[in-house]
Enzyme design. Structure first.
Site, PDB file in Angstrom:
ATOM      1  N   HIS A 163      -7.308   2.596   3.484  1.00 24.22           N
ATOM      2  CA  HIS A 163      -7.150   3.439   4.679  1.00 24.22           C
ATOM      3  C   HIS A 163      -8.490   3.632   5.409  1.00 24.22           C
ATOM      4  O   HIS A 163      -8.507   3.867   6.614  1.00 24.22           O
ATOM      5  CB  HIS A 163      -6.631   4.835   4.283  1.00 24.22           C
ATOM      6  CG  HIS A 163      -5.154   4.906   4.050  1.00 24.22           C
ATOM      7  ND1 HIS A 163      -4.563   4.414   2.918  1.00 24.22           N
ATOM      8  CD2 HIS A 163      -4.148   5.431   4.812  1.00 24.22           C
ATOM      9  CE1 HIS A 163      -3.247   4.646   2.980  1.00 24.22           C
ATOM     10  NE2 HIS A 163      -2.979   5.251   4.107  1.00 24.22           N
ATOM     11  N   ASP A 216       0.877  -1.174   0.000  1.00 26.29           N
ATOM     12  CA  ASP A 216       0.000   0.000   0.000  1.00 26.29           C
ATOM     13  C   ASP A 216       0.913   1.222   0.000  1.00 26.29           C
ATOM     14  O   ASP A 216       2.133   1.099   0.139  1.00 26.29           O
ATOM     15  CB  ASP A 216      -0.874  -0.020   1.273  1.00 26.29           C
ATOM     16  CG  ASP A 216      -1.794   1.194   1.352  1.00 26.29           C
ATOM     17  OD1 ASP A 216      -2.386   1.558   0.313  1.00 26.29           O
ATOM     18  OD2 ASP A 216      -1.923   1.798   2.436  1.00 26.29           O
ATOM     19  N   SER A 217       0.322   2.392  -0.139  1.00 26.53           N
ATOM     20  CA  SER A 217       1.121   3.602  -0.019  1.00 26.53           C
ATOM     21  C   SER A 217       1.546   3.828   1.434  1.00 26.53           C
ATOM     22  O   SER A 217       2.551   4.477   1.694  1.00 26.53           O
ATOM     23  CB  SER A 217       0.313   4.810  -0.498  1.00 26.53           C
ATOM     24  OG  SER A 217      -0.849   4.945   0.290  1.00 26.53           O
ATOM     25  N   CYS A 229     -10.962   2.440  -0.415  1.00 34.22           N
ATOM     26  CA  CYS A 229      -9.557   2.742  -0.119  1.00 34.22           C
ATOM     27  C   CYS A 229      -9.242   2.010   1.182  1.00 34.22           C
ATOM     28  O   CYS A 229     -10.045   2.059   2.124  1.00 34.22           O
ATOM     29  CB  CYS A 229      -9.371   4.249   0.051  1.00 34.22           C
ATOM     30  SG  CYS A 229      -7.747   4.714   0.718  1.00 34.22           S
ATOM     31  N   GLU A 239      -2.742   9.319   7.839  1.00 29.09           N
ATOM     32  CA  GLU A 239      -1.279   9.164   7.912  1.00 29.09           C
ATOM     33  C   GLU A 239      -0.665  10.148   8.915  1.00 29.09           C
ATOM     34  O   GLU A 239       0.407   9.900   9.449  1.00 29.09           O
ATOM     35  CB  GLU A 239      -0.651   9.348   6.522  1.00 29.09           C
ATOM     36  CG  GLU A 239      -0.981   8.219   5.538  1.00 29.09           C
ATOM     37  CD  GLU A 239      -0.242   6.909   5.827  1.00 29.09           C
ATOM     38  OE1 GLU A 239       0.789   6.938   6.530  1.00 29.09           O
ATOM     39  OE2 GLU A 239      -0.714   5.847   5.359  1.00 29.09           O
ATOM     40  N   CYS A 243      -4.109  -1.968  -1.859  1.00 31.57           N
ATOM     41  CA  CYS A 243      -4.297  -0.584  -2.282  1.00 31.57           C
ATOM     42  C   CYS A 243      -5.290  -0.578  -3.438  1.00 31.57           C
ATOM     43  O   CYS A 243      -5.037  -1.192  -4.482  1.00 31.57           O
ATOM     44  CB  CYS A 243      -2.944  -0.026  -2.711  1.00 31.57           C
ATOM     45  SG  CYS A 243      -3.024   1.579  -3.522  1.00 31.57           S
TER      46      CYS A 243
END
Ligand code: DGL
Length: 285
Positions: free
Chosen positions: A195, A21-22, A193, A161, A84
């Site tokens: 997240h 993932d990012s 997403c 984040e 992701c």
């Protein structure tokens, strides 16, 4: 790009599964893997130096995914799960054609689960995922009678984040993004997403309980279980502790992951850009 696999290094069931993932979004997928595949060893990549992916162009996303895939292949992974949605929406088919291991994405499993769950489907996702229209197309492929509303939520990933989950601003931003979906009277909401499941406690404060929440990771991991069984690659012995690799600051990731996961992970730093050298033969731009 034709990535050659050496037959002497054919995957074994004890080889790790790669997930990427990012950033910390992949932890929601890791949680699901721990639940459904407790014996697997996991190699987790967070491309934190280059997040958010959701604001990147399709070309950039494909390039990042190729670099991470190349690096993971060198670590000997037996399978990759894209943790992701943005990468799944924009790069899955391409890298599936380029790398000789099973690579799973989130969009189709999520779309199928949502189409089974309801008729009026809302999707919250990154701007890049919404622009790709991948979820709408995948849902309509399953059932063309479904109605789909998609909302891009560019502020969520930076807020998560930056460890601002409990902030009032996060609640206000969430209400603003979700309001049009509530007004459209959706019966099903896809977390488009990885997240966003971290925000579930925030959504719970204002989202009607009648709206079903779909976390595509549950269906993707279910599909991975089947695939591993089919290929005789499912680990039957306890796995090693998850290894974490990030392109940005390891301490920052470890701190946030500890807050979201529990134990503080050991995190190493890697420059994934070095995995694909510009001069590499056969590389496509
Ligand atoms: N968590 C990722 C996704 O599912 C990427 C979010 C981002 O970096 O913008 O799309």
């Amino acid at each position: 790009m034709a990535y050659q696999r050496d037959f002497a290094s054919a995957p074994v069931s004890t080889a790790p599964i790669g997930i990427f993932d990012s950033g910390v979004g992949g932890l929601t997928v890791l949680r699901e893997i721990d639940r459904q595949l407790p014996h697997e060893s996991i190699l987790y990549v967070g491309d934190t130096a280059r997040l958010p992916y959701g604001d990147r162009s399709p070309d950039e996303i494909l390039q990042f995914v190729r670099e991470i895939m190349t690096w993971m292949m060198a670590q000997g992974v037996k399978m990759v799960m894209m943790a992701c949605n943005t990468s799944s929406a924009l790069a899955l088919e391409q890298v599936q054609a380029e790398f000789p291991i099973p690579i799973l994405g989130l969009i189709h499993p999520g779309a199928r689960a949502a189409a089974q769950a309801g008729q009026r489907i809302g999707v919250i996702a990154t701007p890049a995922t919404v622009a790709s229209d991948a979820y709408r197309q995948a849902i309509l492929e399953v059932d063309a009678t479904k109605q789909v509303w998609q909302v891009g939520c560019p502020k969520f990933v930076p807020l998560i984040e930056q460890n601002r989950l409990q902030h009032l601003e996060t609640v206000e931003v969430a209400k603003t993004y979700l309001q049009p979906l509530i007004a459209a009277n959706i019966d099903t909401l896809i977390y488009g997403c990885t997240h966003y499941p971290h925000l579930a406690p925030v959504f719970k404060t204002f989202l009607p309980a009648t709206i079903q929440r779909i976390d595509p990771a549950q269906s993707m991991v279910k599909a991975a279980v089947k695939e591993l069984e089919l290929l005789d690659l499912k680990s039957t012995v306890p796995g090693r502790p998850t290894q974490f690799f990030v392109s940005g600051c390891p301490d920052q990731f470890a701190h946030l992951a500890a807050r979201l996961l529990g134990p503080t992970p050991m995190v190493e730093q890697v420059n994934f850009e070095l995995a694909v050298q510009p001069s590499q033969p056969g590389r496509r731009g």
